[in-house]
Design a protein around this motif. Structure first.
Motif, mmCIF file in Angstrom:
data_model
loop_
_atom_site.group_PDB
_atom_site.id
_atom_site.type_symbol
_atom_site.label_atom_id
_atom_site.label_comp_id
_atom_site.label_asym_id
_atom_site.label_seq_id
_atom_site.Cartn_x
_atom_site.Cartn_y
_atom_site.Cartn_z
ATOM 1 N N GLU A 335 0.837 -1.202 0.000
ATOM 2 C CA GLU A 335 0.000 0.000 0.000
ATOM 3 C C GLU A 335 0.877 1.258 0.000
ATOM 4 N N THR A 336 2.035 1.181 0.640
ATOM 5 C CA THR A 336 2.978 2.301 0.623
ATOM 6 C C THR A 336 3.499 2.550 -0.785
ATOM 7 N N ALA A 337 3.760 1.483 -1.532
ATOM 8 C CA ALA A 337 4.214 1.639 -2.917
ATOM 9 C C ALA A 337 3.177 2.371 -3.755
ATOM 10 N N VAL A 338 1.908 2.023 -3.566
ATOM 11 C CA VAL A 338 0.830 2.698 -4.302
ATOM 12 C C VAL A 338 0.743 4.165 -3.893
ATOM 13 N N PHE A 339 0.789 4.425 -2.590
ATOM 14 C CA PHE A 339 0.701 5.803 -2.101
ATOM 15 C C PHE A 339 1.854 6.647 -2.639
ATOM 16 N N CYS A 340 3.067 6.143 -2.538
ATOM 17 C CA CYS A 340 4.240 6.928 -2.936
ATOM 18 C C CYS A 340 4.270 7.176 -4.440
ATOM 19 N N SER A 341 3.897 6.176 -5.229
ATOM 20 C CA SER A 341 3.894 6.376 -6.675
ATOM 21 C C SER A 341 2.813 7.369 -7.084
ATOM 22 N N ASP A 342 1.675 7.337 -6.408
ATOM 23 C CA ASP A 342 0.597 8.291 -6.690
ATOM 24 C C ASP A 342 1.017 9.712 -6.327
ATOM 25 N N ARG A 343 1.627 9.891 -5.159
ATOM 26 C CA ARG A 343 2.064 11.221 -4.738
ATOM 27 C C ARG A 343 3.217 11.724 -5.608
ATOM 28 N N ALA A 344 4.064 10.822 -6.062
ATOM 29 C CA ALA A 344 5.156 11.230 -6.944
ATOM 30 C C ALA A 344 4.614 11.782 -8.254
ATOM 31 N N VAL A 345 3.592 11.120 -8.793
ATOM 32 C CA VAL A 345 2.948 11.635 -10.009
ATOM 33 C C VAL A 345 2.397 13.035 -9.754
ATOM 34 N N GLN A 346 1.764 13.233 -8.613
ATOM 35 C CA GLN A 346 1.157 14.521 -8.308
ATOM 36 C C GLN A 346 2.225 15.609 -8.175
ATOM 37 N N ILE A 347 3.323 15.293 -7.530
ATOM 38 C CA ILE A 347 4.388 16.279 -7.333
ATOM 39 C C ILE A 347 5.042 16.654 -8.650
ATOM 40 N N LEU A 348 5.211 15.690 -9.539
ATOM 41 C CA LEU A 348 5.835 15.975 -10.829
ATOM 42 C C LEU A 348 4.858 16.577 -11.833
ATOM 43 N N GLY A 349 3.568 16.526 -11.534
ATOM 44 C CA GLY A 349 2.578 17.140 -12.427
ATOM 45 C C GLY A 349 2.562 16.491 -13.797
ATOM 46 N N GLY A 350 2.616 17.319 -14.832
ATOM 47 C CA GLY A 350 2.579 16.801 -16.201
ATOM 48 C C GLY A 350 3.707 15.836 -16.498
ATOM 49 N N ASP A 351 4.874 16.108 -15.938
ATOM 50 C CA ASP A 351 6.001 15.204 -16.143
ATOM 51 C C ASP A 351 5.736 13.832 -15.524
ATOM 52 N N GLY A 352 4.877 13.805 -14.529
ATOM 53 C CA GLY A 352 4.591 12.545 -13.850
ATOM 54 C C GLY A 352 3.744 11.585 -14.644
ATOM 55 N N VAL A 353 3.003 12.113 -15.611
ATOM 56 C CA VAL A 353 2.140 11.230 -16.408
ATOM 57 C C VAL A 353 2.629 11.114 -17.849
ATOM 58 N N THR A 354 3.830 11.575 -18.103
ATOM 59 C CA THR A 354 4.384 11.570 -19.459
ATOM 60 C C THR A 354 5.615 10.678 -19.516
ATOM 61 N N ARG A 355 5.624 9.733 -20.430
ATOM 62 C CA ARG A 355 6.742 8.793 -20.515
ATOM 63 C C ARG A 355 8.049 9.480 -20.898
ATOM 64 N N GLN A 356 7.954 10.560 -21.630
ATOM 65 C CA GLN A 356 9.167 11.235 -22.090
ATOM 66 C C GLN A 356 9.939 11.905 -20.960
ATOM 67 N N TYR A 357 9.333 12.060 -19.803
ATOM 68 C CA TYR A 357 9.983 12.776 -18.715
ATOM 69 C C TYR A 357 10.230 11.873 -17.502
ATOM 70 N N GLY A 358 10.811 10.737 -17.742
ATOM 71 C CA GLY A 358 11.192 9.877 -16.629
ATOM 72 C C GLY A 358 10.266 8.697 -16.443
ATOM 73 N N ARG A 359 10.415 8.007 -15.300
ATOM 74 C CA ARG A 359 9.744 6.736 -15.091
ATOM 75 C C ARG A 359 8.694 6.774 -13.990
ATOM 76 N N VAL A 360 8.258 7.953 -13.587
ATOM 77 C CA VAL A 360 7.263 8.005 -12.516
ATOM 78 C C VAL A 360 5.951 7.363 -12.959
ATOM 79 N N GLU A 361 5.544 7.604 -14.199
ATOM 80 C CA GLU A 361 4.298 6.987 -14.668
ATOM 81 C C GLU A 361 4.428 5.467 -14.712
ATOM 82 N N GLN A 362 5.616 4.958 -14.977
ATOM 83 C CA GLN A 362 5.836 3.516 -14.956
ATOM 84 C C GLN A 362 5.678 2.972 -13.545
ATOM 85 N N LEU A 363 6.262 3.667 -12.576
ATOM 86 C CA LEU A 363 6.133 3.235 -11.192
ATOM 87 C C LEU A 363 4.671 3.231 -10.751
#
Length: 396
Positions: A335-363
């Motif tokens: 559950e921590t993995a889900v929480f942290c990956s979700d918050r990471a997407v939120q912190i990175l904003g558009g970059d968090g949901v875009t494959r071209q800007y790192g691996r947060v969306e993959q996580l």
């Protein structure tokens, strides 16, 4: 990360494994995620085996520098692999989940034939439990196993799904019912089935939202026949073997969850300290440092639970005595993995949901499977409550 339960030897082992993963797995993560090249996973698994890292939980087989190798070190391997690529970690964790019951319950000749190649990284294994009507509840298992007295063979008929390494494994452990006239927990048996056995087939492979590069699919067994010695443990004792496998798998999944959570946290923390918004670093804003703080304490809590359960196992505690701690580990870490990956997407904003800007969306995609595989979060809560209230049986 404070790794309170780890010794200096454990920490040195972590540093060694981290360097290994950076060297062997790091350059290959794109081939696994983007190209979904399973041969790359096999190559890294072979390197892991050659380095001796797949033997760390088997003290009688391990020949490395650790004084007291154990599940603690297997968890560290799992965490460091998942930090870089959860799909690869799934492949090796499944192989170890197969190796565990072979080591504990197979006849000596069978152990030598099938366990050694897995631990040397020359082969991978698979465990076949889940069916269309069987997930966390094994009572509905429909796979049937019977013994042919004339040929002295076990005969298996059934269908399994959501099986990791299906079609890629060299050996499969299959659970089925040998005595349908008693409760499934008293009439279940585990049998080892080598790849290539007539009647063993793989109808399809699933496509998942995450864990790209791992292979998960269906397994059909039609009049599959294997020798008498392929029995694991005793007849009708498969449920006990399953319980032991579940404890091991859930603690290992603690390492998986920690690796994914740490990876997401590091990316979010780095972004919060470098990105400027409205004249300030992003991390200076209250709503952002609230997220960072929550990610931090959840990771520490998951780490403490995971290492505690692993250390308990290494001290000889297993079965029902470890069920609560293993379930807490699996629940909190995933559950921590889900929480942290979700918050990471939120912190990175558009970059968090875009494959071209790192691996947060993959996580984010990878993490979502963790509270489901190896026993759902809901099942873990049930097992925890059942141990806390022994006078009653909580209602599923």
């Amino acid at each position: 990360m404070h790794d309170f339960f780890l010794s200096d030897e454990d920490r040195a082992f972590r540093a060694e494994v981290r360097d290994f993963m950076a060297r062997e797995l790091g350059p290959r993560v794109d081939a696994i995620e983007k190209d979904q090249d399973f041969s790359v996973q096999l190559a890294v698994a072979r390197a892991l085996g050659e380095a001796g890292y797949l033997k760390v939980m088997f003290r009688d087989l391990y020949k490395g520098n650790l004084g007291k190798p154990g599940l603690t070190h297997a968890v560290i391997v799992s965490e460091e692999a998942a930090y870089l690529n959860y799909a690869f970690e799934t492949t090796i964790a499944t192989a170890l989940s197969c190796a565990y019951p072979i080591h504990a319950h197979a006849r000596p000749a069978l152990r030598e034939r099938y366990l050694t190649p897995i631990l040397e990284g020359r082969a991978v294994g698979s465990i076949c439990m889940t069916e269309p009507n069987v997930g966390s509840d094994s009572a509905g298992m429909e796979t049937r196993i019977r013994f042919d007295e004339k040929t002295r063979e076990w005969v298996i008929d059934g269908f399994k799904r959501y099986i990791s390494n299906a079609s890629k494994a060299d050996v499969y452990i299959v659970w089925g019912i040998t005595d349908p006239d008693v409760a499934p927990q008293k009439g279940m048996t585990a049998i080892l089935v080598p790849a290539g056995t007539p009647g063993l087939s793989f109808p399809r492979t699933y496509e998942f939202m995450g864990r790209r590069g791992s292979v998960v699919g269906e397994v059909t067994l039609e009049n599959v026949r294997v020798p008498e010695e392929n029995l694991l443990g005793e007849v009708n004792a498969g449920f006990r073997i399953m319980l032991g496998a579940f404890n091991f798998e859930r603690v290992i999944l603690g390492g998986s969850g920690l690796g994914v959570a740490r990876s997401a946290f590091d990316l979010a923390r780095d972004h919060a300290q470098t990105r400027e918004s409205f004249g300030q670093k992003l991390g200076q804003k209250q709503l952002i440092w609230d997220m960072i703080a929550q990610m931090s304490w959840r990771i520490d809590a998951a780490e403490l639970l995971t290492h505690r359960a692993a250390k308990m196992y290494d001290a000889g505690i297993d079965g029902k005595e470890l069920m609560r701690e293993a379930s807490q580990t699996k629940l909190v870490a995933t559950e921590t993995a889900v929480f942290c990956s979700d918050r990471a997407v939120q912190i990175l904003g558009g970059d968090g949901v875009t494959r071209q800007y790192g691996r947060v969306e993959q996580l984010y995609r990878d993490a979502r499977a963790l509270p489901i595989v190896g026993g759902t979060s809901e099942m873990c809560k049930y097992l925890i409550a059942a141990r806390e209230m022994p006078a009653i049986r909580p209602n599923l």
